[in-house]
Design a protein around this motif. Structure first.
Motif, PDB file in Angstrom:
ATOM      1  N   THR A  97       0.844  -1.184   0.000  1.00  0.00           N
ATOM      2  CA  THR A  97       0.000   0.000   0.000  1.00  0.00           C
ATOM      3  C   THR A  97       0.882   1.236   0.000  1.00  0.00           C
ATOM      4  O   THR A  97       1.782   1.351   0.829  1.00  0.00           O
ATOM      5  CB  THR A  97      -0.914   0.012   1.243  1.00  0.00           C
ATOM      6  N   VAL A  98       0.637   2.137  -0.950  1.00  0.00           N
ATOM      7  CA  VAL A  98       1.387   3.388  -1.001  1.00  0.00           C
ATOM      8  C   VAL A  98       0.532   4.492  -0.386  1.00  0.00           C
ATOM      9  O   VAL A  98      -0.693   4.467  -0.470  1.00  0.00           O
ATOM     10  CB  VAL A  98       1.821   3.739  -2.440  1.00  0.00           C
ATOM     11  N   HIS A  99       1.213   5.454   0.251  1.00  0.00           N
ATOM     12  CA  HIS A  99       0.524   6.516   0.989  1.00  0.00           C
ATOM     13  C   HIS A  99       1.024   7.883   0.531  1.00  0.00           C
ATOM     14  O   HIS A  99       2.198   8.029   0.168  1.00  0.00           O
ATOM     15  CB  HIS A  99       0.775   6.355   2.494  1.00  0.00           C
ATOM     16  N   SER A 100       0.150   8.871   0.607  1.00  0.00           N
ATOM     17  CA  SER A 100       0.512  10.212   0.148  1.00  0.00           C
ATOM     18  C   SER A 100       1.360  10.979   1.150  1.00  0.00           C
ATOM     19  O   SER A 100       1.978  11.975   0.800  1.00  0.00           O
ATOM     20  CB  SER A 100      -0.748  11.015  -0.165  1.00  0.00           C
ATOM     21  N   ARG A 101       1.405  10.530   2.393  1.00  0.00           N
ATOM     22  CA  ARG A 101       2.165  11.237   3.435  1.00  0.00           C
ATOM     23  C   ARG A 101       3.208  10.313   4.060  1.00  0.00           C
ATOM     24  O   ARG A 101       3.080   9.098   4.002  1.00  0.00           O
ATOM     25  CB  ARG A 101       1.216  11.743   4.514  1.00  0.00           C
ATOM     26  N   PRO A 102       4.215  10.896   4.714  1.00  0.00           N
ATOM     27  CA  PRO A 102       5.187  10.070   5.442  1.00  0.00           C
ATOM     28  C   PRO A 102       4.490   9.298   6.562  1.00  0.00           C
ATOM     29  O   PRO A 102       3.399   9.678   7.003  1.00  0.00           O
ATOM     30  CB  PRO A 102       6.161  11.091   6.031  1.00  0.00           C
ATOM     31  N   GLY A 103       5.114   8.246   7.017  1.00  0.00           N
ATOM     32  CA  GLY A 103       4.565   7.475   8.134  1.00  0.00           C
ATOM     33  C   GLY A 103       3.373   6.621   7.760  1.00  0.00           C
ATOM     34  O   GLY A 103       2.596   6.220   8.618  1.00  0.00           O
ATOM     35  N   CYS A 104       3.212   6.356   6.465  1.00  0.00           N
ATOM     36  CA  CYS A 104       2.104   5.518   5.970  1.00  0.00           C
ATOM     37  C   CYS A 104       0.747   6.070   6.409  1.00  0.00           C
ATOM     38  O   CYS A 104      -0.097   5.357   6.935  1.00  0.00           O
ATOM     39  CB  CYS A 104       2.309   4.065   6.379  1.00  0.00           C
ATOM     40  N   THR A 105       0.588   7.378   6.202  1.00  0.00           N
ATOM     41  CA  THR A 105      -0.672   8.046   6.510  1.00  0.00           C
ATOM     42  C   THR A 105      -1.176   8.751   5.254  1.00  0.00           C
ATOM     43  O   THR A 105      -0.471   8.853   4.254  1.00  0.00           O
ATOM     44  CB  THR A 105      -0.493   9.078   7.645  1.00  0.00           C
ATOM     45  N   GLY A 106      -2.385   9.245   5.330  1.00  0.00           N
ATOM     46  CA  GLY A 106      -2.988   9.958   4.214  1.00  0.00           C
ATOM     47  C   GLY A 106      -3.633   9.006   3.231  1.00  0.00           C
ATOM     48  O   GLY A 106      -3.661   7.790   3.436  1.00  0.00           O
ATOM     49  N   PRO A 107      -4.189   9.555   2.156  1.00  0.00           N
ATOM     50  CA  PRO A 107      -4.829   8.712   1.144  1.00  0.00           C
ATOM     51  C   PRO A 107      -3.880   7.613   0.671  1.00  0.00           C
ATOM     52  O   PRO A 107      -2.670   7.831   0.560  1.00  0.00           O
ATOM     53  CB  PRO A 107      -5.160   9.693   0.025  1.00  0.00           C
ATOM     54  N   SER A 108      -4.437   6.437   0.406  1.00  0.00           N
ATOM     55  CA  SER A 108      -3.602   5.295   0.054  1.00  0.00           C
ATOM     56  C   SER A 108      -4.131   4.586  -1.187  1.00  0.00           C
ATOM     57  O   SER A 108      -5.272   4.788  -1.595  1.00  0.00           O
ATOM     58  CB  SER A 108      -3.529   4.307   1.217  1.00  0.00           C
ATOM     59  N   GLN A 109      -3.259   3.761  -1.750  1.00  0.00           N
ATOM     60  CA  GLN A 109      -3.610   2.972  -2.933  1.00  0.00           C
ATOM     61  C   GLN A 109      -2.888   1.634  -2.843  1.00  0.00           C
ATOM     62  O   GLN A 109      -1.699   1.581  -2.547  1.00  0.00           O
ATOM     63  CB  GLN A 109      -3.190   3.723  -4.198  1.00  0.00           C
ATOM     64  N   LEU A 110      -3.611   0.562  -3.131  1.00  0.00           N
ATOM     65  CA  LEU A 110      -3.037  -0.784  -3.112  1.00  0.00           C
ATOM     66  C   LEU A 110      -2.377  -1.073  -4.458  1.00  0.00           C
ATOM     67  O   LEU A 110      -2.940  -0.780  -5.509  1.00  0.00           O
ATOM     68  CB  LEU A 110      -4.144  -1.810  -2.845  1.00  0.00           C
TER      69      LEU A 110
ATOM     70  N   LEU B 205       4.680   9.380  -0.691  1.00  0.00           N
ATOM     71  CA  LEU B 205       5.851   9.564   0.171  1.00  0.00           C
ATOM     72  C   LEU B 205       6.211   8.359   1.034  1.00  0.00           C
ATOM     73  O   LEU B 205       7.261   8.348   1.657  1.00  0.00           O
ATOM     74  CB  LEU B 205       5.654  10.791   1.067  1.00  0.00           C
ATOM     75  N   SER B 206       5.320   7.353   1.113  1.00  0.00           N
ATOM     76  CA  SER B 206       5.646   6.175   1.926  1.00  0.00           C
ATOM     77  C   SER B 206       4.921   4.944   1.380  1.00  0.00           C
ATOM     78  O   SER B 206       3.950   5.059   0.636  1.00  0.00           O
ATOM     79  CB  SER B 206       5.313   6.400   3.404  1.00  0.00           C
ATOM     80  N   VAL B 207       5.426   3.791   1.791  1.00  0.00           N
ATOM     81  CA  VAL B 207       4.835   2.519   1.350  1.00  0.00           C
ATOM     82  C   VAL B 207       4.831   1.556   2.529  1.00  0.00           C
ATOM     83  O   VAL B 207       5.768   1.529   3.320  1.00  0.00           O
ATOM     84  CB  VAL B 207       5.606   1.924   0.143  1.00  0.00           C
TER      85      VAL B 207
END
Length: 99
Positions: free
Chosen positions: A67-80, A93-95
């Protein structure tokens, strides 16, 4: 003879149990590409990974969905991103790699 077969069967079962245990890391490479950098994670362990610079494409050549995330720390909107896929993901910015 019977005792020898029983011991062999127990030993074989023990090996199958060890082999069937879940892997602790995703097997393969996870490639995060951005305008400035490309990061490669080989056999990534479960957890959250922060990119050194934004990435926009993920080549998931592992055996596990990430899962990739729009913010650091695996937070914010995500996409599988399923295993075996290369996907444009927008600026991320994070995965996270699941356990």
């Amino acid at each position: 003879m019977m005792r020898g077969l029983a011991a062999a069967a127990c030993a074989a079962f023990g090996l199958m149990t060890v082999t069937a245990a879940p892997a602790m890391a995703a097997e393969g490479r996870l490639v995060l590409r951005g305008a400035e950098t490309t990061s490669v994670l080989t056999d990534p362990r479960p957890g959250c990974y922060r990119a050194s610079a934004p990435f926009t494409t993920v080549a998931n050549d592992t055996d596990t969905a990430v899962t990739v995330h729009s913010r650091p720390g695996c937070t914010g909107p995500s996409q599988l991103v399923p295993p075996g896929r290369t996907t444009a993901v927008g600026e991320r910015l994070s995965v996270s790699v699941p356990t």
